[in-house]
Design a protein around this motif. Sequence first.
Motif, short mmCIF file in Angstrom:
data_model
loop_
_atom_site.label_atom_id
_atom_site.label_comp_id
_atom_site.label_asym_id
_atom_site.label_seq_id
_atom_site.Cartn_x
_atom_site.Cartn_y
_atom_site.Cartn_z
N PHE A 271 0.83 -1.19 0.00
CA PHE A 271 0.00 0.00 0.00
C PHE A 271 0.87 1.25 0.00
O PHE A 271 2.04 1.22 0.39
CB PHE A 271 -0.90 0.01 1.24
N ILE A 272 0.28 2.32 -0.45
CA ILE A 272 0.95 3.63 -0.37
C ILE A 272 -0.02 4.59 0.32
O ILE A 272 -1.22 4.34 0.41
CB ILE A 272 1.36 4.16 -1.77
N GLU A 273 0.51 5.69 0.81
CA GLU A 273 -0.32 6.68 1.46
C GLU A 273 -0.59 7.85 0.52
O GLU A 273 0.32 8.33 -0.16
CB GLU A 273 0.35 7.20 2.74
N THR A 275 -2.12 11.66 0.54
CA THR A 275 -2.54 12.81 1.33
C THR A 275 -3.39 13.72 0.46
O THR A 275 -2.96 14.12 -0.64
CB THR A 275 -1.33 13.58 1.87
N THR A 282 -5.42 11.59 5.09
CA THR A 282 -4.39 10.70 4.57
C THR A 282 -4.93 9.28 4.64
O THR A 282 -5.37 8.83 5.72
CB THR A 282 -3.09 10.81 5.37
N VAL A 283 -4.94 8.58 3.51
CA VAL A 283 -5.48 7.22 3.45
C VAL A 283 -4.48 6.31 2.76
O VAL A 283 -3.59 6.76 2.04
CB VAL A 283 -6.82 7.18 2.68
N SER A 284 -4.62 5.02 2.99
CA SER A 284 -3.78 4.02 2.35
C SER A 284 -4.56 3.32 1.26
O SER A 284 -5.69 2.89 1.48
CB SER A 284 -3.30 2.99 3.38
N ILE A 285 -3.96 3.22 0.07
CA ILE A 285 -4.60 2.52 -1.04
C ILE A 285 -3.60 1.55 -1.66
O ILE A 285 -2.38 1.74 -1.55
CB ILE A 285 -5.13 3.50 -2.11
N LYS A 287 -1.22 -0.47 -4.35
CA LYS A 287 -0.53 -0.22 -5.61
C LYS A 287 -1.21 -1.03 -6.71
O LYS A 287 -1.89 -2.03 -6.44
CB LYS A 287 0.93 -0.63 -5.51
N GLN A 298 -12.01 3.59 0.17
CA GLN A 298 -11.86 4.22 1.48
C GLN A 298 -13.02 5.18 1.77
O GLN A 298 -12.90 6.07 2.62
CB GLN A 298 -10.53 4.98 1.53
N THR A 348 4.39 5.63 -5.44
CA THR A 348 4.98 6.05 -4.17
C THR A 348 3.90 6.81 -3.40
O THR A 348 2.79 7.04 -3.93
CB THR A 348 6.18 6.99 -4.38
N ASP A 349 4.22 7.22 -2.17
CA ASP A 349 3.29 8.07 -1.44
C ASP A 349 3.00 9.33 -2.24
O ASP A 349 3.90 9.87 -2.91
CB ASP A 349 3.85 8.45 -0.07
#
Length: 354
Positions: A271-273, A275, A282-285, A287, A298, A348-349
Amino acid sequence: MHAVLPRKSSIGTTLVESVFDADAANFWLQKLNPLWSLNQALGKIVKKQSTAHDTVSLTLKTNSRFEKAQAGQHHPVIITHDGRRYERTYSLTQVDEQHVMLTVKKVNGGVVSTWLIDHAEVGDIVEFGQPYGDMLLPQDQSALVLLAAGSGITPMYSLTIEALKKDPKAQIHLMYWVKTEADVAFKVTFDQLAQQHANFKFEVMHTQTQPTDARLNESYLSEIENLAQSTVYVCGPSGFVSTAEQLFKAAKTFKSEAFSLSELVSDEVGFIEVTLTRSQKTVSIPKGQSILVGLEQQNIQPTHGCRMGICNKCACNKAQGATQNLVTGASNTEPGNLLKICVNSAQTDLVIDL
């Protein structure tokens, strides 16, 4: 309550708007005529016919709010099903001043395509958005090479009809990939045009019949005369479009549209974050999938339209991070670029302006 009839004069429109808000006015106007509206582009289905396997063509009478598209453009098509509004994008064909044709191929699990094919009936009302897209007829006299796969044939149909209408001697080469002969849409029309115009070449490649035709590859380049002076347009699944983009780099002009996304083959997991600067979240989704889908998972609902990277409704500024285009495979690490979240995955984030 007295019924308020729509008038062409600005006085009548002003009177209606002063009595009702737009939604209320539309409700009462459509009790009198389902196509009347202050601000909605509407179409009533007047004819429905099967044109290929799992494919129907709907002829719709449009109201005065409908904005005609140029050949090759798309319209958002909006339906209401089980109390929810759904928007998808289709290429329409102008039949005459008051009628357009909407051709739909069923998509597995597709709410809108299934409703239009299995449930829509003559008399039903469909809403339209404003047309968009830049895959238009070229202004010069360059030869036109059209590559279509599956339902990607619909904009090519409009482009072919309009091009030959404007110039019966226009040089057009249409190559169309389908699974079987039953999947060929508009076959009668294309065959007739090929008989009437020696300058129109129409080829169909079948990928799931015997003998099997080759999928799009470099061998087809030898069939194109003077590619460097040709305009090449492509519409189909993302893999088809990506292949065409690599093969036809030498074309004078190249434009493409993908109507579905295929996840790129990748060994990356995790996962990446992301913002979101406007909403301060800020959420994680994951790749490998589109940023739009990841945000929706989310419970974040960004503005979007076509989900194909064409309409730009989902586009936002990318402040930081690397992304990859799910259609072309191209990577982008530069900050400050416009990002279409429906057709890009995060590598990447990210920091994006949403």
